[in-house]
Scaffold this motif. Sequence first.
Motif, PDB file in Angstrom:
ATOM      1  N   PHE A  92       0.840  -1.219   0.000  1.00  0.00           N
ATOM      2  CA  PHE A  92       0.000   0.000   0.000  1.00  0.00           C
ATOM      3  C   PHE A  92       0.868   1.259   0.000  1.00  0.00           C
ATOM      4  O   PHE A  92       0.557   2.244  -0.665  1.00  0.00           O
ATOM      5  N   VAL A  93       1.939   1.212   0.789  1.00  0.00           N
ATOM      6  CA  VAL A  93       2.797   2.389   0.946  1.00  0.00           C
ATOM      7  C   VAL A  93       3.512   2.711  -0.366  1.00  0.00           C
ATOM      8  O   VAL A  93       3.533   3.864  -0.814  1.00  0.00           O
ATOM      9  N   SER A  94       4.093   1.686  -1.008  1.00  0.00           N
ATOM     10  CA  SER A  94       4.840   1.985  -2.240  1.00  0.00           C
ATOM     11  C   SER A  94       3.869   2.393  -3.341  1.00  0.00           C
ATOM     12  O   SER A  94       4.199   3.214  -4.196  1.00  0.00           O
ATOM     13  N   ALA A 131       3.020   6.885  -6.678  1.00  0.00           N
ATOM     14  CA  ALA A 131       2.015   7.671  -7.416  1.00  0.00           C
ATOM     15  C   ALA A 131       2.138   9.168  -7.176  1.00  0.00           C
ATOM     16  O   ALA A 131       1.898   9.951  -8.084  1.00  0.00           O
ATOM     17  N   VAL A 132       2.527   9.557  -5.985  1.00  0.00           N
ATOM     18  CA  VAL A 132       2.358  10.988  -5.667  1.00  0.00           C
ATOM     19  C   VAL A 132       3.625  11.684  -5.174  1.00  0.00           C
ATOM     20  O   VAL A 132       3.621  12.889  -4.949  1.00  0.00           O
ATOM     21  N   SER A 133       4.738  10.950  -5.055  1.00  0.00           N
ATOM     22  CA  SER A 133       5.991  11.631  -4.682  1.00  0.00           C
ATOM     23  C   SER A 133       6.379  12.586  -5.795  1.00  0.00           C
ATOM     24  O   SER A 133       6.132  12.299  -6.962  1.00  0.00           O
ATOM     25  N   GLY A 178      -8.457  -4.076  -1.624  1.00  0.00           N
ATOM     26  CA  GLY A 178      -7.038  -4.353  -1.825  1.00  0.00           C
ATOM     27  C   GLY A 178      -6.268  -3.095  -2.216  1.00  0.00           C
ATOM     28  O   GLY A 178      -6.703  -1.969  -1.954  1.00  0.00           O
ATOM     29  N   VAL A 179      -5.116  -3.303  -2.855  1.00  0.00           N
ATOM     30  CA  VAL A 179      -4.243  -2.178  -3.216  1.00  0.00           C
ATOM     31  C   VAL A 179      -4.867  -1.427  -4.395  1.00  0.00           C
ATOM     32  O   VAL A 179      -5.093  -2.018  -5.451  1.00  0.00           O
ATOM     33  N   PRO A 180      -5.177  -0.132  -4.230  1.00  0.00           N
ATOM     34  CA  PRO A 180      -5.898   0.579  -5.288  1.00  0.00           C
ATOM     35  C   PRO A 180      -5.050   0.840  -6.530  1.00  0.00           C
ATOM     36  O   PRO A 180      -3.845   1.019  -6.426  1.00  0.00           O
ATOM     37  N   THR A 181      -5.718   0.858  -7.678  1.00  0.00           N
ATOM     38  CA  THR A 181      -5.113   1.414  -8.887  1.00  0.00           C
ATOM     39  C   THR A 181      -5.685   2.811  -8.998  1.00  0.00           C
ATOM     40  O   THR A 181      -6.890   2.979  -9.208  1.00  0.00           O
ATOM     41  N   PHE A 182      -4.841   3.802  -8.807  1.00  0.00           N
ATOM     42  CA  PHE A 182      -5.377   5.168  -8.780  1.00  0.00           C
ATOM     43  C   PHE A 182      -5.701   5.644 -10.184  1.00  0.00           C
ATOM     44  O   PHE A 182      -4.982   5.342 -11.138  1.00  0.00           O
ATOM     45  N   ASN A 183      -6.765   6.426 -10.268  1.00  0.00           N
ATOM     46  CA  ASN A 183      -7.158   7.062 -11.515  1.00  0.00           C
ATOM     47  C   ASN A 183      -6.100   8.128 -11.876  1.00  0.00           C
ATOM     48  O   ASN A 183      -5.748   8.967 -11.058  1.00  0.00           O
TER      49      ASN A 183
END
Length: 357
Positions: free
Chosen positions: A40-42, A47-49, A285-290
């Motif tokens: 989840f963290v990675s 995605a947003v770093s 579960g682990v999201p796939t972000f839009n």
Amino acid sequence: MKGAPGGGALEGLVVGSYCHDVLLRGGRVVGETLGGAAAFVSNVLDAVSPRAEEGIEAPLVVVSKVGHDFAYASAPAPARHPPLLCAAPTTSFHAQFSDAAASAHAPDRELRRVCACDPIYPADLPDRRFAYGLAVGVAGEVLPETLERMIRLCRAVLVDAQALIRAFDGEGAVRHVTLEGTPYARLLPRVAFLKASSEEAPYIGVETARRWCCVIVTEGRDGCRLYWDGGEARVAPFPAVQVDPTGAGDSFLAGFAAGLLWGLSATDAALLGNYFGAAAVSHVGVPTFNAKMLQAVKTILEGKVKRCNPCINGTTFNFERSNMHDELHTSLQEVAMLMSEKQEIDPANGIGDICST
Ligand SMILES: Nc1ncnc2c1ncn2[C@@H]1O[C@H](COP(=O)(O)OP(=O)(O)O)[C@@H](O)[C@H]1O
Ligand SMILES: O=P([O-])([O-])O[C@@H]1[C@@H](O)[C@H](O)[C@@H](O)[C@H](O)[C@@H]1O
């Protein structure tokens, strides 16, 4: 490594194992997913770093262990950050969801560890320096000596309390021990941030711990609170249609770390934590972000944040709420509302519902 003036690479180190999650309701399996805080963290940090083209580069190394039975090697997070292979089987959890409507603070699931992979040893960590580290074990795999090595390697270490205070009874059921009685306690003065859920907070001893590091207590759909030596703040949540609470705390911590990388104060960074916590509960579960959602969040951050001095890069942290805190909340909320409307209109985007029968 490329970077804007005052920027530079802010490489991160995430330590904790991927696992298999089996989601059950009334004894029946309702989902099987990739789990483990590292996944989840990675997922959020990748995605947003901020990236080189945004002036600062924040690459990531994940140290995780799985067995040969690992079922998700080709899932995006493990594919980008492959785990170390062990003879022992992959860590596995059964999450039993209750039928009673969960309140914001009551535990909504009972966790049982059914398999445990090998611990992560200090020698498993790369022998180089990192800007920041996240200790995010789920099954006791981050040993005290491993956390100590992280502290030596990383300028700032953020710790999820679940890596420190989990104990497992004869059946593998997750119990908690008081932090004070563990070998991790003496390391607290060298930790920058300690995150605990409201269920875990009583085992941390918030009043003692806040003298050593900033403590963040997440409160489910109510958002979170920060406690540091000399101050505290409540940070408001974001709307979400909860379908599976798994990974909310992990995604919160990663969003928070990303906020620090973008140069936000701790209280402002917690907005990004709440934002990604809410995003996590909207997926199983682990999201796939839009992609559009991520771009909107990054555009907001680019517009609002002075990124020349990332908070995580300094020796001291700014904890206080900034002048633009409310504005940042409003802008992120607009994106969150758009996404939750889309989710309600378009339930066909792979989302099931673990939370209701
Ligand atoms: N139902 C929800 N609606 C909106 N945000 C949520 C919801 N549940 C969790 N969150 C967000 O995720 C964060 C972590 O959730 P929490 O349930 O406290 O952690 P954990 O998963 O460790 O139990 C919260 O602080 C909040 O920002
Ligand atoms: O839901 P959350 O507390 O953020 O974190 C969860 C852990 O508590 C759990 O042990 C693991 O199996 C999940 O995959 C997830 O990492």
